[in-house]
Design a protein around this motif. Sequence first.
Motif, PDB file in Angstrom:
ATOM      1  N   MET A 125      -8.932 -24.434 -15.558  1.00 14.53           N
ATOM      2  CA  MET A 125      -8.080 -24.768 -16.711  1.00 14.53           C
ATOM      3  C   MET A 125      -7.566 -23.486 -17.371  1.00 14.53           C
ATOM      4  O   MET A 125      -6.393 -23.352 -17.624  1.00 14.53           O
ATOM      5  N   ILE A 126      -8.532 -22.568 -17.642  1.00 17.09           N
ATOM      6  CA  ILE A 126      -8.129 -21.231 -18.119  1.00 17.09           C
ATOM      7  C   ILE A 126      -8.811 -20.204 -17.228  1.00 17.09           C
ATOM      8  O   ILE A 126     -10.023 -20.266 -17.009  1.00 17.09           O
ATOM      9  N   THR A 127      -8.011 -19.303 -16.696  1.00 14.89           N
ATOM     10  CA  THR A 127      -8.573 -18.272 -15.834  1.00 14.89           C
ATOM     11  C   THR A 127      -8.035 -16.907 -16.249  1.00 14.89           C
ATOM     12  O   THR A 127      -6.822 -16.763 -16.447  1.00 14.89           O
ATOM     13  N   LEU A 128      -8.945 -15.970 -16.393  1.00 15.08           N
ATOM     14  CA  LEU A 128      -8.528 -14.584 -16.646  1.00 15.08           C
ATOM     15  C   LEU A 128      -8.791 -13.794 -15.375  1.00 15.08           C
ATOM     16  O   LEU A 128      -9.879 -13.881 -14.806  1.00 15.08           O
ATOM     17  N   GLU A 129      -7.790 -13.055 -14.917  1.00 18.86           N
ATOM     18  CA  GLU A 129      -7.962 -12.249 -13.704  1.00 18.86           C
ATOM     19  C   GLU A 129      -7.721 -10.789 -14.032  1.00 18.86           C
ATOM     20  O   GLU A 129      -6.585 -10.402 -14.342  1.00 18.86           O
ATOM     21  N   VAL A 177     -12.670 -21.005 -16.584  1.00 18.41           N
ATOM     22  CA  VAL A 177     -13.185 -22.260 -17.150  1.00 18.41           C
ATOM     23  C   VAL A 177     -12.570 -23.369 -16.303  1.00 18.41           C
ATOM     24  O   VAL A 177     -11.369 -23.617 -16.375  1.00 18.41           O
ATOM     25  N   SER A 178     -13.418 -23.958 -15.463  1.00 18.72           N
ATOM     26  CA  SER A 178     -12.847 -24.925 -14.514  1.00 18.72           C
ATOM     27  C   SER A 178     -12.822 -26.335 -15.096  1.00 18.72           C
ATOM     28  O   SER A 178     -13.462 -26.610 -16.110  1.00 18.72           O
ATOM     29  N   LYS A 179     -12.107 -27.193 -14.395  1.00 17.27           N
ATOM     30  CA  LYS A 179     -11.923 -28.583 -14.812  1.00 17.27           C
ATOM     31  C   LYS A 179     -13.284 -29.279 -14.976  1.00 17.27           C
ATOM     32  O   LYS A 179     -14.153 -29.179 -14.109  1.00 17.27           O
ATOM     33  N   GLY A 180     -13.466 -29.933 -16.076  1.00 11.70           N
ATOM     34  CA  GLY A 180     -14.679 -30.716 -16.307  1.00 11.70           C
ATOM     35  C   GLY A 180     -15.905 -29.914 -16.714  1.00 11.70           C
ATOM     36  O   GLY A 180     -16.971 -30.481 -16.930  1.00 11.70           O
ATOM     37  N   ASP A 222      -6.772 -31.968 -22.834  1.00 13.81           N
ATOM     38  CA  ASP A 222      -7.446 -31.812 -21.546  1.00 13.81           C
ATOM     39  C   ASP A 222      -8.557 -30.775 -21.644  1.00 13.81           C
ATOM     40  O   ASP A 222      -9.437 -30.707 -20.800  1.00 13.81           O
ATOM     41  N   MET A 223      -8.434 -29.936 -22.679  1.00 20.10           N
ATOM     42  CA  MET A 223      -9.451 -28.896 -22.846  1.00 20.10           C
ATOM     43  C   MET A 223      -9.706 -28.662 -24.323  1.00 20.10           C
ATOM     44  O   MET A 223      -8.775 -28.742 -25.137  1.00 20.10           O
ATOM     45  N   MET A 224     -10.952 -28.402 -24.672  1.00 18.53           N
ATOM     46  CA  MET A 224     -11.284 -28.118 -26.069  1.00 18.53           C
ATOM     47  C   MET A 224     -11.815 -26.690 -26.176  1.00 18.53           C
ATOM     48  O   MET A 224     -12.588 -26.239 -25.326  1.00 18.53           O
ATOM     49  N   ILE A 225     -11.399 -25.999 -27.217  1.00 19.62           N
ATOM     50  CA  ILE A 225     -11.987 -24.681 -27.504  1.00 19.62           C
ATOM     51  C   ILE A 225     -12.625 -24.764 -28.891  1.00 19.62           C
ATOM     52  O   ILE A 225     -11.944 -25.068 -29.876  1.00 19.62           O
ATOM     53  N   TYR A 226     -13.913 -24.529 -28.941  1.00 18.28           N
ATOM     54  CA  TYR A 226     -14.642 -24.610 -30.209  1.00 18.28           C
ATOM     55  C   TYR A 226     -14.990 -23.193 -30.669  1.00 18.28           C
ATOM     56  O   TYR A 226     -15.642 -22.444 -29.933  1.00 18.28           O
ATOM     57  N   LYS A 272     -12.959 -38.294 -21.100  1.00 17.33           N
ATOM     58  CA  LYS A 272     -11.802 -38.112 -20.212  1.00 17.33           C
ATOM     59  C   LYS A 272     -12.240 -37.308 -18.987  1.00 17.33           C
ATOM     60  O   LYS A 272     -12.848 -36.229 -19.151  1.00 17.33           O
ATOM     61  N   GLU A 273     -11.897 -37.793 -17.845  1.00 18.40           N
ATOM     62  CA  GLU A 273     -12.314 -37.107 -16.625  1.00 18.40           C
ATOM     63  C   GLU A 273     -11.642 -35.736 -16.515  1.00 18.40           C
ATOM     64  O   GLU A 273     -10.438 -35.616 -16.732  1.00 18.40           O
ATOM     65  N   GLY A 274     -12.451 -34.746 -16.207  1.00 18.33           N
ATOM     66  CA  GLY A 274     -11.899 -33.403 -16.002  1.00 18.33           C
ATOM     67  C   GLY A 274     -11.724 -32.597 -17.274  1.00 18.33           C
ATOM     68  O   GLY A 274     -11.294 -31.447 -17.228  1.00 18.33           O
ATOM     69  N   ARG A 275     -12.040 -33.199 -18.415  1.00 19.76           N
ATOM     70  CA  ARG A 275     -11.881 -32.452 -19.675  1.00 19.76           C
ATOM     71  C   ARG A 275     -12.872 -31.285 -19.718  1.00 19.76           C
ATOM     72  O   ARG A 275     -14.057 -31.465 -19.431  1.00 19.76           O
ATOM     73  N   ALA A 276     -12.399 -30.112 -20.061  1.00 17.18           N
ATOM     74  CA  ALA A 276     -13.261 -28.929 -20.123  1.00 17.18           C
ATOM     75  C   ALA A 276     -13.508 -28.547 -21.575  1.00 17.18           C
ATOM     76  O   ALA A 276     -12.693 -28.854 -22.446  1.00 17.18           O
ATOM     77  N   SER A 277     -14.631 -27.877 -21.805  1.00 18.13           N
ATOM     78  CA  SER A 277     -14.929 -27.387 -23.160  1.00 18.13           C
ATOM     79  C   SER A 277     -15.333 -25.934 -23.091  1.00 18.13           C
ATOM     80  O   SER A 277     -16.077 -25.523 -22.197  1.00 18.13           O
ATOM     81  N   LEU A 278     -14.818 -25.181 -24.037  1.00 14.86           N
ATOM     82  CA  LEU A 278     -15.179 -23.765 -24.114  1.00 14.86           C
ATOM     83  C   LEU A 278     -15.677 -23.480 -25.530  1.00 14.86           C
ATOM     84  O   LEU A 278     -14.954 -23.705 -26.510  1.00 14.86           O
TER      85      LEU A 278
END
Lengths: 256, 217
Positions: free
Chosen positions: B1-5, B20-23, B152-156, B182-188
């Motif tokens: 979902m979010i990737t830093l390279e 931060v991958s899906k789910g 689809d993604m939460m950042i806390y 929700k399927e695939g929802r990611a949390s950071l």
Amino acid sequence: MKIKRIIESILDTILYLSELFNLIISAFKNLPSLRIGPVRTVFFRQIYFAGIETLGKMVIIGLLIGIVIISQITSLVGVGSGALIGKILVWVVIRELGPLFAAIVVIARSVTAISAELGSMNAQGEIAGIEMLGIDPQRYLIMPRIIALTLSAVMLTFYFELAAILGGITVTSVFWGIPFEQHTTGILTSLTISELSASLVKSLLFGLVISAVSCSQGLKVSGSITRIPQATTKATMQSLFFVFIFDGIITLIFFI
Amino acid sequence: MITLECANLRGFLDCASLAVSKGSVCAVLTETEFEKNLLLRIFTGLTRLDSGKIFIFGQEVSSFSYTELNNARKRIGIVPNNGGLVSNLKVWENIMLPLSYHSSSHHDMDEKMMTILGKIGYDDSVSALPGPLPAYKKRLAGLARAMLMEPDMMIYDSVFDGLSSDIRGKALETITAFQQEKEGRASLFLDTDESALNYIKANNIYTLKKGKFYERN
């Protein structure tokens, strides 16, 4: 060294003017966003604050100014010159004082409010927070303020002019006994498209410049809320300065 | 979902990589508030990297137009530590703001808003301005606002900071249920406080040190 400073300050001014111009252009580009509920709410709030809440005071100021002007003119040219009095009233109120007074009232009331509000929002990270929600601050915060303030300036100018003329001719009719028709003839013959368009162009331009300056100064506040008073002072002084400059330019274009 | 390279940002990130991958549920611990806030800005495209790449929902941020970036931001629910509320809007207007801005069909959402607020233990008036509210209540309102958007993604951002054990329990329960809704929802979860890890059930825990992310066992 001095020349370098002069060139730098000229360049800064050009950059600042282009920044104001961009804000205005972007406001017009974002006009369709008025379909969005929260944007419309901000727009109506600004109209209410800058236009409707000020209306009563604007009409009173207009009435008083109209009375003062017409009393002075009547003392100067005599009671028998109703047509001339009407003409001078139109020239002074429609061409000059209407847009100018409306702009000054908008500056006193809304420029400080907008620059302080946006400045505080910026300093406290609220504008960045809005962006994080996927909301474009140009659409949500800037466009409604620029458009609402401009419309308010036009609206206040109209009411000021109406109050000044009606107040003026009522006073001279009641106290000097000049027939009402004599004034209306003088006013109607001098009220040309040129007078009306000059007034409209002035109030439109004043509104655009004032709102762009106040938004720009508000957005420049960053880091500390102690910068807010500086921003509001700058916004007020710059707005006044631009209004007088544009007033001179438009008068030159229309009437010389 | 979010990737830093191999992300570089002078004085802050030094070829840092993170995914931060899906789910998934991830937690990132930073040493300072400043670092945490900067990370939040990077993840939402507000601060651009000097070099390296950041992908949001599989697309590189630098390739986004402003509209595309805003569309991506819509899919990320952010709960800032200070709530991120607009001070001249009432609490309910704040909570409904992103929803009413991005969608025209939000009329049945008032009830949902009140349900979420009840679940997370927000017991104050929603028709008041947020100014006088304590920080944790603003954060709870921010949490409700993010959840209403069904992202689809939460950042806390230090979400459990200063909460009483009762409210923390309610918030944690709601956050966990929301993650599974929700399927695939990611949390950071971003935090500076090590003790926050006691509540967060994260799949991956990273520490940001000297510009790099280190994964913990």
